[in-house]
Design an enzyme around this catalytic site. Structure first.
Site, PDB file in Angstrom:
ATOM      1  N   CYS A  70       3.854   9.182  -2.728  1.00 20.08           N
ATOM      2  CA  CYS A  70       3.752   8.866  -4.009  1.00 20.08           C
ATOM      3  C   CYS A  70       2.730  10.023  -4.685  1.00 20.08           C
ATOM      4  O   CYS A  70       1.748  10.785  -4.007  1.00 20.08           O
ATOM      5  CB  CYS A  70       2.927   7.448  -3.892  1.00 20.08           C
ATOM      6  SG  CYS A  70       3.897   6.268  -3.520  1.00 20.08           S
ATOM      7  N   PRO A  71       3.253  10.178  -5.758  1.00 18.17           N
ATOM      8  CA  PRO A  71       4.262  10.046  -6.895  1.00 18.17           C
ATOM      9  C   PRO A  71       5.361  10.521  -6.692  1.00 18.17           C
ATOM     10  O   PRO A  71       6.482  10.407  -7.638  1.00 18.17           O
ATOM     11  CB  PRO A  71       3.422   9.944  -8.284  1.00 18.17           C
ATOM     12  CG  PRO A  71       2.702  11.418  -7.881  1.00 18.17           C
ATOM     13  CD  PRO A  71       2.311  11.342  -6.546  1.00 18.17           C
TER      14      PRO A  71
END
Length: 784
Positions: A719-720
């Site tokens: 992430c992200p």
């Protein structure tokens, strides 16, 4: 003025509320640090570098046009005392920064700022940054009119629109009241210089300038626009930037690269199209601008009195100094503005009280009254900034101490010095008549803090030019160099401070370069170990602890040095059949990219160990190269006779590292495939290609799923970035298309579905698979 004038848009209040919810999720462990970063940076909250037990943060508070009330000034001081490091830092964009804030207290800080009419919203990220204004607007005899109302009104208008916070990169705007361009309109993305035409107030418009990476002076976009058209101009430029700014390559993302790509004529043509579109929307009521008259009515006319510049050392004032200064504002009935030179401008000074005021100011902080020569503009550098290479504030202090040892008459012949701790221009070294740009070099096998010396900048309407790089100087030599330069200028015929650039053009540049070259000698480490330390530091200079960020130029130069050394040693080893040189080629190559992984070492065994861990184990370099490294160590220990028979392997290693180096983006991430990566043969969309699992059973499962739906395998993607890749995969597909994504458990499967739903995509399935990963089935949303 004691009450706030600037009106905080309601959208900022709403966004502050959203931030508080995001913060709560982050503190509860329901939001990853990387994803939370995407929320906090546009709110003007940055992680700080430093030796802290727990991570600390900087809050950059917007001060539109430098317009600040005594009440707001006091609150900022109190916040620094109660929540931070106890001092305020004044920036080169007229902001004020609070340092060493605890993240769990940041929401309280933002709430108190809002109540006082202040906010850090847009202090970071790809946003409209603080709009600058001439600090002397309204009191400058050369000013055509007071541009304060225009600056505040445009700030309010742009901040009210959330599209101002999701641009390709930062968008910087400035106002100046005269041809002297004190507001720096000619070096910003958009600049307005006050102008009068047939008795009407308006502006000359400059666009697509900026410092930092590949700096450019803005070009004149329009000869004149009426004062109420500033909103349409800024909106048109924003839309042009939003449409044509490069969102993929952050090194080419600023507005000046759009200008470079299209040329000035095409850029202007595109702008005029957007400009007419925006004005038409305003006429039909589709677009509403801020009421300029509101701010005109609120801004008091400047007194017919003097101004006084205050130059706090490194732009810092502690809590008590701020309180004492506020008492002087009340005592002498003064107002103040923040400047774009890390200082303050006192306005409304009665000339009969000037000497008494100076005595009182000296009692608060002697540096407030420093001359320009003593008060270098210096960014925070490596002291708190994760992008900083050198400790620029410490260099500024060393310069001041050395210059104080010579006669005032001599030192005041030096212009103000501008220092940036890295190639980013936060210290505005590009606009200094004397500027220094921080960098690092490797000498005698060790890193040394260096600065490039720049000379000859000028900022004025239609005559702005950036300083030119000349000589690279070791940091420890710079104060002595400047002392001798002051002596040299004192001995020059017909020289005056105002004629510094004329002096450069009549032989002075060559004379200064020749003088600087006297200060480039590097002593042996055994003779002068502290030379290998930065100013104010007790340890050998290192880039360890520097984090990836928007610009990695300083780090990339070090990588380039090591790769060049590896190539040279390899060529020498082949030409002279010298295994020692080939060994050095292996070590230099292995060391080269470690620095982008936060490792900085000169020990061969550690280099090899970390290279295996960071590059071979992570599949950036072929596993077969591990044997090459072992043989190199054996050679060093005398257990292997030669390395010439491994020359092709060594060359292959260097070439692979060159490829990795050339693929680095501005966040210091590699953008080529790992050595084990295989393209998904069933996916013809170039935006969708990615790594597939090595596990054959998983590959079979992927193939089975692709019989029905498109598949994007995001296992192993953190992430992200996983959400970004999912978004890019969906973007070219038609509405209603169904796509399967493979995601890891934990944060990926927790965050990505939520983010996709926020984009209005429909989650059809979210199932854990037998192999341990998750299958997320998504239906693409209809176009808005």
């Amino acid at each position: 003025m004691s009450e706030a004038v600037f009106r905080i848009p309601e959208t900022i209040r709403e966004d502050t509320g959203k931030f508080k919810k995001n913060l709560k999720q982050f503190l509860a462990g329901d939001l990853s640090a990387e994803r939370f970063k995407g929320y906090r940076v546009p709110m003007g909250i940055y992680g700080q570098r430093g030796d802290f037990k727990e991570e600390k943060y900087m809050v950059r508070v917007r001060i539109p046009g430098g317009f600040l009330t005594e009440k707001q000034f006091r609150l900022l001081a109190e916040l620094s005392r109660d929540y931070g490091a106890g001092y305020l830092h004044f920036t080169t964009r007229q902001d004020i920064q609070l340092h060493q804030i605890e993240i769990d207290e940041s929401a309280e800080v933002l709430d108190k700022l809002l109540k006082a009419g202040l906010s850090p919203r847009g202090g970071g990220g790809n946003t409209v940054r603080n709009i600058m204004n001439s600090p002397t607007a309204g009191v400058d005899p050369a000013g055509r009119f007071d541009t304060t109302a225009h600056c505040l009104a445009l700030s309010e208008y742009l901040l009210a629109d959330r599209s101002s916070f999701n641009l390709p990169r930062k968008y910087k705007i400035a106002f100046s009241v005269s041809h002297q361009d004190q507001g720096l309109a000619t070096i910003n993305d958009l600049g307005f210089i006050a102008s009068l035409q047939d008795g009407r107030r308006g502006f000359k418009v400059y666009a697509a300038g900026g410092m930092g990476n590949q700096p450019a002076v803005a070009f004149k976009l329009l000869d004149f626009v009426a004062e109420n058209e500033i909103f349409a101009v800024a909106e048109a430029i924003k839309r042009l930037f939003d449409r044509y700014g490069d969102r993929n390559n952050r090194n080419q993302a600023r507005l000046r690269f759009v200008r470079r790509r299209f040329g000035e004529a095409k850029f202007k043509e595109l702008f005029l199209e957007y400009f007419e579109q925006v004005k038409a929307e305003a006429e039909t009521g589709e677009l509403k601008f801020t009421d300029l008259d509101y701010y005109k009515d609120k801004i008091e006319s400047g007194k017919a009195a003097e101004v006084l510049n205050l130059n706090p050392l490194n732009g810092d004032l502690n809590y008590q100094e701020v309180i004492d200064l506020i008492q002087l504002l009340e005592k002498y009935d003064l107002s103040l503005r923040t400047t774009n030179r890390q200082g303050l401008l006192l306005r409304g000074v009665d000339s009969s009280q000037l000497e008494a005021l100076k005595e009182d100011l000296a009692a608060v902080n002697q540096s407030l009254l420093d001359s320009d020569a003593l008060s270098a503009v210096a960014c925070k550098g490596a002291s708190t900034c994760r992008l900083g290479l050198c400790h620029s504030p410490n260099l500024a202090e060393a310069i001041r101490e050395n210059l104080l040892e010579i006669e005032q008459q001599k030192r005041d012949l030096l212009p103000q010095i501008y220092i940036s701790g890295c190639p980013n221009s936060c210290g505005q070294h590009h606009i200094g008549k004397i500027g220094f740009e921080g960098k690092a070099k490797r000498e005698n096998g060790r890193l040394i803090p260096y600065y490039s010396l720049l000379l000859g900048a000028e900022v004025s309407e239609e005559n702005t030019q950036y300083a030119q790089k000349t000589v690279d100087l070791p940091a420890k030599r710079i104060p002595s160099f400047l002392v001798e330069l002051a002596e040299k200028l004192a001995a020059a015929e017909d020289y005056s401070l105002e004629r510094f650039n004329d002096y450069l053009e009549t032989g002075g540049r060559e004379a200064i370069i020749q003088l600087a070259q006297k200060y480039t000698e590097i002593p042996a480490y055994s003779k002068e170990a502290d030379f290998y330390q930065d100013w104010g530091q007790n340890e050998d200079f290192s880039l360890a602890g520097r984090g990836p960020g928007e610009c990695g130029t300083g780090v990339l130069e070090i990588v380039r040095l090591d790769l060049d050394q590896a190539e040279a040693a390899y060529e020498q080893g082949i030409a002279e059949e010298d295994s020692d040189s080939l060994y050095q080629a292996i070590i230099a190559a292995a060391r080269s990219l470690l620095i982008v992984r936060g490792v900085d070492t000169e020990k061969d065994r550690v280099i090899i160990k970390e290279f295996k861990k960071k590059f071979i184990a992570e599949d950036w370099v072929a596993e077969s190269k591990e044997e090459l490294l072992e043989q190199a160590l054996d050679y060093r220990l005398g257990d292997q006779e030669e390395l010439l028979s491994l020359s092709s392997e060594i060359k292959d290693l260097i070439e692979r590292l060159e490829d990795l180096f050339n693929s680095l983006n501005s966040s210091l991430e590699f953008t080529i495939k790992k050595v084990t990566a295989v393209e998904d043969a069933g996916d013809n969309d170039s935006a969708a290609t990615d790594f597939v699992s090595k596990n054959s059973e998983n590959d079979k499962a992927a193939a089975a799923e692709k019989e029905n739906y498109k598949l994007k395998d995001l296992r192993g993607v953190q992430c992200p970035i996983n959400f970004v890749k999912a978004k890019l995969f969906l973007e070219p597909l038609p509405a209603g298309e169904i796509v399967d994504f493979y995601l890891d458990e934990g944060e990926p499967i927790k965050n990505v579905p939520r983010s996709l739903e926020n984009e209005d995509h429909e989650i059809i399935k979210n199932e854990k698979q037998p192999e341990g990963h998750y299958l997320l089935r998504v239906k693409k949303a209809a176009a808005n």
